[in-house]
Design an enzyme around this catalytic site. Structure first.
Site, mmCIF file in Angstrom:
data_model
loop_
_atom_site.group_PDB
_atom_site.id
_atom_site.type_symbol
_atom_site.label_atom_id
_atom_site.label_comp_id
_atom_site.label_asym_id
_atom_site.label_seq_id
_atom_site.Cartn_x
_atom_site.Cartn_y
_atom_site.Cartn_z
ATOM 1 N N ASP A 160 8.017 8.058 4.556
ATOM 2 C CA ASP A 160 8.045 9.307 5.315
ATOM 3 C C ASP A 160 9.264 9.337 6.236
ATOM 4 O O ASP A 160 9.788 8.285 6.603
ATOM 5 C CB ASP A 160 6.805 9.422 6.213
ATOM 6 C CG ASP A 160 5.519 9.386 5.417
ATOM 7 O OD1 ASP A 160 5.545 9.754 4.232
ATOM 8 O OD2 ASP A 160 4.493 8.987 6.007
HETATM 9 N N1 URA Z 1 2.224 5.285 3.921
HETATM 10 C C1 URA Z 1 2.497 6.308 4.744
HETATM 11 O O1 URA Z 1 1.600 6.955 5.263
HETATM 12 N N2 URA Z 1 3.786 6.612 4.970
HETATM 13 C C2 URA Z 1 4.819 5.918 4.450
HETATM 14 O O2 URA Z 1 5.979 6.231 4.727
HETATM 15 C C3 URA Z 1 4.521 4.847 3.601
HETATM 16 C C4 URA Z 1 3.213 4.549 3.350
#
Ligand code: URA
Length: 227
Positions: free
Chosen positions: A104
Site C-alpha cells: 500500500d
Molecule cells: N497488507 C496490507 O494491508 N498492506 C500491505 O501493504 C501489505 C500487506
C-alpha cells in the site's frame, strides 16, 4: 545471441532506428570490436555502449526498500510511483519491469521488482508457500488471544463472500507492536485481518519476502539479487 537493435530497444536504451545510428557512429562494441551493423547477433553480456556495459542484459531482479508515500502502480495518475524512484530506463524495458505483489501507499519495506514473469508467478502463488514478514503497529494493545486466532485463520469479506485466511504466525513484540508472517497476499490483507479483530494498523513495514531481507538497504535504495 540477440539482434543488437532488438537488444538495445528491449533494454530501454533507444529505439531500433536509433540503434542503427548509434552503431553507425561507432558507439556500440562487442568486446573490443565495434559493431557498426545493428542487425548483427551479439552476446548481450559482452556489449558496451559508449564504453559502458549494458545494464541487466540478462534480466532484472532487484530488492527495493519502498518508502511510505509511493504507489506500486504503473499509472502515473495514481501518484508518485515506485518506478519513479528507480532508474528511468527500467520503465522502457520489455518485458515490463513490475513489482511482485503490491505494498500500500502507506506501507514501507521490502518490494521485489523484476522483469521475470515466471518469478512473479512463483513468488505470488499460494502453492509455493513464500513467507512474507511484516512489522505492524496497532492503535490498541494486542490481546494475546489473537495469536491463536491468526494461526487459525481470520474470516475476511471478499466480493460478497467470506473467505478464511491461511494460518498466519503472529508474534507480540510490544503491547502495540507485532511481527506477522503470511504465506498469501490478499488485498490489504494485514490491515483487514486486524480490522476484523477490532484493531487499526497505524504503521506497516515489510521486513522479509521469501529468502530476502532489507538488511543494509536504506529507504529508497535498491540492490540487485540473483533470482
Ligand atoms: N497488507 C496490507 O494491508 N498492506 C500491505 O501493504 C501489505 C500487506
Amino acid at each position: 545471441m540477440r539482434r543488437l537493435d532488438q537488444l538495445l530497444s528491449s533494454l530501454g536504451y533507444c529505439s531500433r532506428k536509433e540503434a542503427r545510428a548509434w552503431c553507425g557512429a561507432g558507439r556500440v562494441r562487442e568486446g573490443d570490436a565495434v559493431r557498426a551493423d545493428a542487425g548483427a547477433r551479439v552476446d548481450p553480456t559482452r556489449v558496451t555502449v559508449d564504453g559502458l556495459p549494458l545494464e541487466f542484459p540478462s534480466g532484472l531482479t532487484v530488492l527495493f526498500h519502498k518508502p511510505v508515500g509511493l504507489v506500486c502502480s504503473h499509472d502515473p495518475r495514481d501518484g508518485r510511483r515506485v518506478y519513479d524512484a528507480l532508474p528511468a530506463r527500467w520503465l522502457l524495458r520489455t518485458p515490463r519491469v513490475t513489482s511482485v505483489g503490491r505494498l500500500d501507499k502507506d506501507t514501507s519495506g521490502l518490494l521485489v521488482i523484476t522483469d521475470d514473469g515466471a518469478l512473479v508467478q512463483r513468488l505470488t502463488s499460494p502453492r509455493h508457500h513464500v513467507d512474507k514478514v511484516y512489522e505492524a503497529v496497532l492503535d490498541l494493545d494486542v490481546p494475546p488471544a489473537l495469536v491463536e486466532r491468526f494461526a487459525d485463520g481470520i474470516e475476511l469479506h471478499e466480493d460478497g463472500q467470506v473467505e478464511k485466511t491461511r494460518p498466519a504466525r503472529l508474534q507480540l513484540l510490544e503491547p502495540r507492536r507485532v511481527e506477522l508472517t503470511l504465506r498469501e497476499g490478499r488485498y490489504h490483507q494485514v490491515r483487514r485481518m486486524f480490522a476484523a479483530c477490532g484493531l487499526t494498523v497505524t504503521a506497516l513495514h515489510r521486513t522479509r519476502f521469501g529468502p530476502w531481507s532489507l538488511e543494509g538497504l536504506p529507504p529508497g535504495a535498491w540492490a540487485e539479487v540473483s533470482a
